[in-house]
Write an enzyme that holds these catalytic residues in place. Structure first.
Site, short mmCIF file in Angstrom:
data_model
loop_
_atom_site.label_atom_id
_atom_site.label_comp_id
_atom_site.label_asym_id
_atom_site.label_seq_id
_atom_site.Cartn_x
_atom_site.Cartn_y
_atom_site.Cartn_z
CD GLN A 323 -2.99 -0.92 2.35
OE1 GLN A 323 -2.82 -0.11 3.26
NE2 GLN A 323 -4.05 -1.69 2.31
NE ARG A 373 -3.06 2.63 4.45
CZ ARG A 373 -3.89 2.50 5.48
NH1 ARG A 373 -3.86 3.40 6.45
NH2 ARG A 373 -4.71 1.49 5.55
N GLY A 433 -6.04 2.43 14.89
CA GLY A 433 -6.61 1.62 15.96
C GLY A 433 -7.99 2.07 16.38
N GLY A 434 -8.66 2.87 15.56
CA GLY A 434 -9.97 3.39 15.91
C GLY A 434 -11.01 2.32 16.13
CD GLU A 435 -12.12 0.86 12.69
OE1 GLU A 435 -10.96 0.85 12.26
OE2 GLU A 435 -12.88 1.84 12.60
CD1 TRP A 483 -7.12 5.93 11.02
CD2 TRP A 483 -6.67 5.64 8.85
NE1 TRP A 483 -8.32 5.86 10.34
CE2 TRP A 483 -8.07 5.68 9.01
CE3 TRP A 483 -6.15 5.46 7.56
CZ2 TRP A 483 -8.96 5.55 7.95
CZ3 TRP A 483 -7.04 5.33 6.50
CH2 TRP A 483 -8.43 5.37 6.69
CG ASP A 544 -15.63 2.56 10.03
OD1 ASP A 544 -14.86 3.26 10.73
OD2 ASP A 544 -15.22 1.64 9.30
CG ASP A 546 -12.30 6.17 9.67
OD1 ASP A 546 -11.51 6.02 10.59
OD2 ASP A 546 -13.14 5.30 9.33
NE ARG A 567 -15.07 5.10 5.52
CZ ARG A 567 -14.33 4.24 6.20
NH1 ARG A 567 -13.14 4.62 6.67
NH2 ARG A 567 -14.73 3.00 6.44
#
Length: 771
Positions: A323, A373, A433-435, A483, A544, A546, A567
């Site tokens: 990525q 990334r 790590g938001g999830e 992120w 979700d 983001d 998004r």
């Protein structure tokens, strides 16, 4: 704590229980001749099929446990097969034998005369050794790094000092005697140095001043002679003893010492600020501070792009999808690959200059997003984040580590997947790590020492602005990850960074309130990390969505603007001096927004949040777009973006927070409606779509690149790299790479020739026009 300790006890760190035992070495020798010699050669001196092992240099890990695992499991992407049929004792015997050949078992069992302290002064002073050799990053890069040279026998070290040409070393795959390479150019100029790497067409030559020359063999005459660049040491017997004593004490690279090294040269912050003056390079993740992801290069045009051909490909296989967006500085391409890997390539030919590989120190069994990334470069340092939430600095000349800073614990769900951003004398880096119920933050580090300079929390604590937007103590698990790499305005001296979803993702009831600063862009003072202003795109998000998409800094007359395709399906234009909303317009189907209040706050439809029964809302969880790179062409004022158009059903469900584990608070379900996906050209003045080019497969990772030649390069998840006419979306050229593309293309030039590079599957491709 017990779990963490268990995670840290990994096989790679095992010590050889048979180390130095004569019977094990003898057994290992017999096994080597039966299983290894065909590839690695007699006495492990190497062959065309396998590298020399008698050098003490082990490319895929030098610890006992790492060598053991490489024998037992093989090495992916190489010709090294697994030897799972060997017993544990047999593998350790092989390790013992290989160690005996490389002298790496010689530690403190030798009596060494001499004063190591005096030897250090001699090494870095009168002796002149540090002009070519480095110890813990202090010294030159012409000769081998000597940080771990203490593994050699004292006698061998002394011989190397007295007669440098007499001691064989590993070069390429073989053990060979020292040699000097001389290159003669057509105009009569010559360069003398050591060949670092080469193939049939390319030679990398390190000259005596420490400069790496990347040469086309077809344009020079190459002569190789026996001998060494290193002159014989002119030392007295006592001085020789002192230097040997100092070198014998070098047991490995010591990051507590490398962090002190002064490393001059390389890419300056001023050059990054003025990146538009050197379009041949790609100096940041977005190509510039403004986040345009645009190349002004114009050699490749709408007329000749049909002739584009593959110039080189670099294989970087592993257990994840590539990525990364590469950085290109003065003909050298720096890129992360599989998590923990960084490569430096000759950007003209793809020949590898160096490779760095770091194994995770701690592995969270519930980690997600196994990817990286990109990197950042400042001076002669390369910076990269890791899945176990560390920031690592490497020597850009050698790939060797300089320092490592731990941001947070991966056992709590933190990781670093984004490319850092250089801002003046600071390295800015965010966390994912938001999830996992993390408390998001953005950090700044000193590039020389790795010392943390400031931290901005994206979920405010007690007494901080925005804390009241969280119910109870939900801010502690509020997510809002950072992120994706941000943008920077040098004139306003303002850093713009976007944030991710609040946690848990789909249960807004347990965190009632707007949940600042989730799903926002925050404008920060880069000197101290203090907030100047913020704008929240989606308050109390339960989808979700983001806001971790590129923010592009646009100047329109006297207006200083910030534009983003979010998004949540909306195209935004903000005044970047104060965060005031100037425009908000849907660019894909959306059913959650009924317009905006006078202060810019969105009017959220009450029936658009998640529910226990599930509500159908557009856009989908993947979003109208995601983190893939858009591209902005200032000449036309158009922004090009990969989009997805579809609704999704969002369900709210109870979720119990457990550190390091997923903390979703619900789930999403497809509606059965097909997803429309493609690339749109959006006029940033009006927000209108100028054209829409359909793609067969959607992506949250594959992006686009507009260029000065009027060409738009489009990466597609189905493996196609597509060249469109930027003005009309007419297809001009296509290339099926044979692998899933989860990255965005860039462009650069070397020696006046333009290239377009993109990763696909486990390989990095670079394309150019015919000679």
């Amino acid at each position: 704590m017990g779990t963490l300790g268990a995670q840290e006890h990994v096989p790679e760190n095992e010590k050889n229980p048979l180390a130095g035992k004569p019977e094990a070495i003898a057994t290992g020798k017999r096994l080597y001749e039966q299983t290894c010699q065909a590839c690695h050669g007699g006495n492990a001196a190497g062959s065309e099929r396998g590298p020399a092992l008698a050098t003490g240099v082990f490319k895929h890990g030098a610890k006992d446990g790492e060598i053991f695992l490489n024998i037992r499991n093989g090495v992916k992407g190489t010709q090294m097969p697994p030897y799972g049929g060997l017993k544990i004792e047999q593998v350790w015997s092989l390790v013992s034998y290989v160690r005996s050949l490389s002298e790496s078992g010689v530690k403190g069992n030798e009596t060494v005369v001499g004063d190591a302290t005096a030897g250090e002064k001699m090494f870095f002073g009168k002796g002149g050794c540090s002009g070519c050799h480095a110890v813990n990053a202090r010294g030159g890069v012409v000769g081998p790094d000597l940080s771990a040279v203490g593994a050699m026998r004292a006698e061998t070290l002394r011989q190397k000092l007295v007669d440098p040409g007499s001691v064989a070393k590993g070069r390429g795959k073989r053990m060979v005697g020292p040699s000097v390479t001389t290159v003669k150019f057509a105009d009569g100029r010559t360069i003398r140095g050591e060949a670092r790497n080469q193939d049939t067409f390319t030679l990398h030559l390190m000259d005596g001043r420490g400069k790496l020359h990347m040469l086309d063999k077809q344009k020079v005459t190459v002569t190789v002679t026996e001998g060494s660049l290193m002159p014989a040491a002119k030392l007295s017997a006592g001085e020789m003893d002192d230097v040997v004593a100092y070198l014998k004490g070098r047991g490995g690279r010591d990051l507590s010492e490398t962090v002190k090294a002064e490393i001059a040269g390389g890419l300056t912050a001023e050059r990054i600020r003025k990146s538009a003056a050197e379009p041949q390079n790609w100096l940041t993740y977005w190509g510039d501070y403004q986040g345009t992801h645009y190349s002004a290069l114009s050699q490749i045009t709408t007329a000749n792009v049909k002739n584009l051909q593959t110039k080189w490909a670099a294989q970087m296989p592993g257990d994840a999808v590539l990525q990364s967006t590469p950085i290109v500085v003065d003909g050298v391409m720096y890129t992360s690959a599989m998590p923990g890997q960084v490569f430096a390539f000759d950007a003209r030919t793809g020949l590898e200059i160096w490779k760095y590989e770091r194994k995770q120190k701690v592995v969270n069994a519930f980690e997600s997003n196994r990817s990286n990334r990109g990197v950042a470069v400042l001076g002669n340092r390369v910076f990269v984040g890791t899945l176990d939430a560390a920031l690592v600095a490497l020597d850009a000349r050698t790939g060797l580590p300089l320092w490592e800073a731990q941001l947070a614990s991966t056992m709590e769900g933190y990781s670093v997947t984004a490319a850092p951003l250089v801002v003046k004398d600071k390295i800015i880096v965010g966390v994912a790590g938001g999830e996992h119920g993390i408390r998001g933050f953005l950090d700044a580090y000193d590039p020389k020492t790795g010392k943390r300079l400031w931290r901005f929390y994206t979920t405010p604590g007690p007494g901080e602005f925005g804390h009241e937007t969280w119910k109870g103590d939900s801010w502690k698990r509020g997510g809002a990850g950072t992120w994706l790499t941000g943008s920077y305005d040098p004139e306003l001296d303002t850093l713009y960074w976007t944030t991710g979803n609040p946690g848990p993702d789909m249960d807004g009831e347990v965190r009632k309130g707007d949940n600042l600063f989730s799903c926002s862009v925050v404008a920060l003072n880069p000197e101290n990390g203090t907030r100047k202003w913020h704008y929240q795109f989606t308050p109390n998000d339960t989808h979700d969505w983001d806001a971790n998409q590129d923010v592009i800094l646009v100047n329109r007359g006297a207006q200083k603007l910030l534009v983003q395709t979010n998004r949540n399906g909306m195209f935004y234009v903000l005044d970047r001096t104060n965060g005031k909303l100037l425009m908000g317009k849907a660019y894909v189907r959306q059913t959650w927004n009924d317009g905006f209040e006078a202060d810019g706050r969105p009017k959220v439809r009450p029936e658009s949040d998640s529910s226990p029964e599930g509500r159908v809302v557009a856009p989908s969880l993947v979003g109208g777009t995601n983190w893939q790179s858009p591209s902005y062409d200032a000449k036309s004022g158009w922004m090009y973006v990969v989009y997805a158009d579809a609704p999704q059903r969002y369900l709210r469900e109870p979720s119990v927070y457990e550190p390091g584990k997923a903390y979703w608070g619900g789930r999403s379900m497809p509606t059965g409606e097909p997803v429309l996906t493609g690339v749109k050209a959006i006029d940033t003045v009006t927000g209108e779509t100028k054209w829409d080019y359909k793609l067969s497969k959607g992506s949250l990772a594959a992006g686009v690149l507009a260029t000065g030649g009027g060409v738009l390069m489009v990466a597609s998840a189905d493996g196609n790299l597509i060249a469109l006419e930027a003005k009309t979306a007419k297809v001009l050229w296509t290339m099926q790479t044979g692998g899933v593309i989860s990255s965005s293309p860039i462009s650069y030039s070397v020696e006046g020739k333009q290239f377009v590079a993109v990763s696909a599957g486990g390989a990095l491709f670079s394309f150019g026009l015919p000679e």
